[in-house]
Write an enzyme that holds these catalytic residues in place. Sequence first.
Site, PDB file in Angstrom:
ATOM      1  N   GLN A  68      -4.382  -5.115   7.352  1.00 15.75           N
ATOM      2  CA  GLN A  68      -5.357  -6.087   6.848  1.00 15.75           C
ATOM      3  C   GLN A  68      -5.282  -7.404   7.605  1.00 15.75           C
ATOM      4  O   GLN A  68      -5.993  -8.344   7.257  1.00 15.75           O
ATOM      5  CB  GLN A  68      -5.160  -6.318   5.343  1.00 15.75           C
ATOM      6  CG  GLN A  68      -5.377  -5.084   4.490  1.00 15.75           C
ATOM      7  CD  GLN A  68      -6.832  -4.597   4.477  1.00 15.75           C
ATOM      8  OE1 GLN A  68      -7.758  -5.331   4.780  1.00 15.75           O
ATOM      9  NE2 GLN A  68      -7.023  -3.338   4.117  1.00 15.75           N
ATOM     10  N   LYS A 123     -10.498  -0.012  10.697  1.00 18.33           N
ATOM     11  CA  LYS A 123     -10.715  -1.231   9.903  1.00 18.33           C
ATOM     12  C   LYS A 123     -11.097  -2.412  10.789  1.00 18.33           C
ATOM     13  O   LYS A 123     -11.391  -3.495  10.285  1.00 18.33           O
ATOM     14  CB  LYS A 123      -9.441  -1.583   9.113  1.00 18.33           C
ATOM     15  CG  LYS A 123      -9.090  -0.610   8.000  1.00 18.33           C
ATOM     16  CD  LYS A 123      -7.921  -1.142   7.209  1.00 18.33           C
ATOM     17  CE  LYS A 123      -7.193  -0.083   6.408  1.00 18.33           C
ATOM     18  NZ  LYS A 123      -7.951   0.484   5.301  1.00 18.33           N
ATOM     19  N   CYS A 144      -4.833   2.327  -3.530  1.00 22.68           N
ATOM     20  CA  CYS A 144      -3.580   2.856  -2.980  1.00 22.68           C
ATOM     21  C   CYS A 144      -2.422   1.895  -3.221  1.00 22.68           C
ATOM     22  O   CYS A 144      -1.511   1.778  -2.384  1.00 22.68           O
ATOM     23  CB  CYS A 144      -3.698   3.181  -1.490  1.00 22.68           C
ATOM     24  SG  CYS A 144      -4.918   4.445  -1.146  1.00 22.68           S
ATOM     25  N   HIS A 188       0.878  -1.168   0.000  1.00 17.28           N
ATOM     26  CA  HIS A 188       0.000   0.000   0.000  1.00 17.28           C
ATOM     27  C   HIS A 188       0.918   1.221   0.000  1.00 17.28           C
ATOM     28  O   HIS A 188       2.016   1.174   0.575  1.00 17.28           O
ATOM     29  CB  HIS A 188      -0.829  -0.054   1.293  1.00 17.28           C
ATOM     30  CG  HIS A 188      -1.897   0.980   1.438  1.00 17.28           C
ATOM     31  ND1 HIS A 188      -1.629   2.295   1.718  1.00 17.28           N
ATOM     32  CD2 HIS A 188      -3.240   0.876   1.367  1.00 17.28           C
ATOM     33  CE1 HIS A 188      -2.769   2.965   1.820  1.00 17.28           C
ATOM     34  NE2 HIS A 188      -3.764   2.128   1.601  1.00 17.28           N
ATOM     35  N   ASP A 202       3.222  -4.025   8.095  1.00 15.75           N
ATOM     36  CA  ASP A 202       1.931  -3.360   7.903  1.00 15.75           C
ATOM     37  C   ASP A 202       0.849  -4.394   8.211  1.00 15.75           C
ATOM     38  O   ASP A 202       0.623  -5.319   7.428  1.00 15.75           O
ATOM     39  CB  ASP A 202       1.818  -2.860   6.458  1.00 15.75           C
ATOM     40  CG  ASP A 202       0.441  -2.289   6.144  1.00 15.75           C
ATOM     41  OD1 ASP A 202      -0.461  -2.370   7.005  1.00 15.75           O
ATOM     42  OD2 ASP A 202       0.258  -1.780   5.026  1.00 15.75           O
TER      43      ASP A 202
END
Lengths: 146, 435
Positions: free
Chosen positions: B227, B250, B390, B147, B224
Amino acid sequence: MESLYQEVILDLSRSPHGRGLEEHAAAESHQLNPTCGDEITLQLHLDADGEHIRAVRWEGHGCAISQASASLFSDLAPGLTTAELAERIELFRVAMRSRGTIEPDEELLGDAVALSGVSRYVARVKCAMLAWVAGEDAIQQVAAAH
Amino acid sequence: MTAISPAPIAPAFTNAELAAVRADFPLLGVAVNGHPLVYLDSGATSQKPRSVIDVERDYYETENAAVHRGAHTLAALATERFEDARATVARFVGARADEIVWTSNATEAINLVAYAIGNATAGRGGTAAERFRLAPGDEIVVTELEHHANLIPWQELAARTGAVLRFIPVDDAGALRMDEAARLIGPRTRILAFTHVSNVLGSVTPVGELVELAREVGALTVLDACQSAPHLSLDLAALGVDFAAFSGHKMLGPTGIGVLYGRRELLNALPPFLTGGSMITTVTMESAEYLPAPQRFEAGTQRVSQAIALATAVDYLQSVGVERIAQHEARLGARLVEGLARIPGVTVLGPAVGEHRVGLATFDVAGVHSHDVGQFLDDRGIAVRVGHHCAQPLHRRLGRVSSTRASAYLYTTDDEVDAFLAGVVAATAFFGVSA
């Protein structure tokens, strides 16, 4: 759905008008819609008088709305002076930003009125405007060069 | 193509359990364009359970005060709630409370690490921060999956320090080239930043292998987890990463709050990024001394209601059961990809049918732009993400300008997936796709 994607728009997105760049453009503008990556390079080709538009040529990729809009713009421009085209771009912008309250003038905008449904979809106005913003930028380049 | 029949994943919830979950989310009951909302954009932001919405309002109605300053009753109560929230979120991701730094979002968390390393490189942080200093020729390695939030901060850090940014490429299917990773990660590598789960492809990165490669050369790892934290059982200490970032919104929490995880010894050696009130011990007109982590990285008025609400979101996820949520989503992901793969003209990006993916599927419709697909679905009340998500470099690598993504969460039903698939079939007919 059908008010947004009129048949003429779907047809033009499959069989575009004015597509393909040519040499010796009077001005060329590249515009990008960063949210979706839609992109256009649009050229103005002028008559020998340096005032009337002979042709609009463009290359790019994007959604059905942006692609059809570029075709409709390149259908509208030939024969107009750059000043006349600038006025019509402004008329088109006003209609697009009206959230469905202003019907575009068919006398002045021709088949581009098929895009009138876009004005009710705020997120899509940028798609419809992309080629016209490129045209506006190219006209300003021509004016600045004089 | 040969028909593949992957082993079916058992339902994680009964219909009644799923209905009870859905009843906790007020927004799932709304109508959009005359249709019941089918929300398949949880990868962008999740909907919120009533408990999260209520706790934020209750905080303002009964407890609001500035934290870590002032001695009155409400200030003490707010500080306790704020720090309890930190402990709750820390436990949820296998961390200690003082390893959790509140940020505005995951993007800020990654930027915090990048700017703090930049500050160390500029000589800040004393001898403790020497380990972070970058020199020209040092390498920062990312992946082609990233991303933009886990790419651009490293581009900027490289530009400021003279370090070189390199990336682990993906193959034509979007899988990380681990052979290239082993080749790229070497003595010059100082930082390895990578995503846990691709926000575009739904594939899960082999974190253990990458951490091992980084450890062999003494490079810092930055994960990261945007997700993964909402969808998978996450144990950051067990994964062995040095830093990790994720966002609250999220994972059923509010906007305006994100989390940076850092191993304690690293956070305490890292110079601050944002400076100002609440992060100091002694200040003179010439200089200041800083508190240990996490306060060192929390300058200015903090996001108190958001932190408390994020902890409430974590409580909600745990009450449902993270393992069950992951199973539910794996099942939905399989249903999405199997259904999409059957539609003529549709190409699914990332893991193939039967391969592991989380509860999302991203696809391209031949000859139809993603915005048009998304608009068509929206007309039926179906919310999906369109565009480049993104991740422009990944799209470029896969030969696409944009794509459409459907992403599920714990509240998504089979019926919603089926309504979406029917919508995609109708869209291909409407736009005249001939496969």
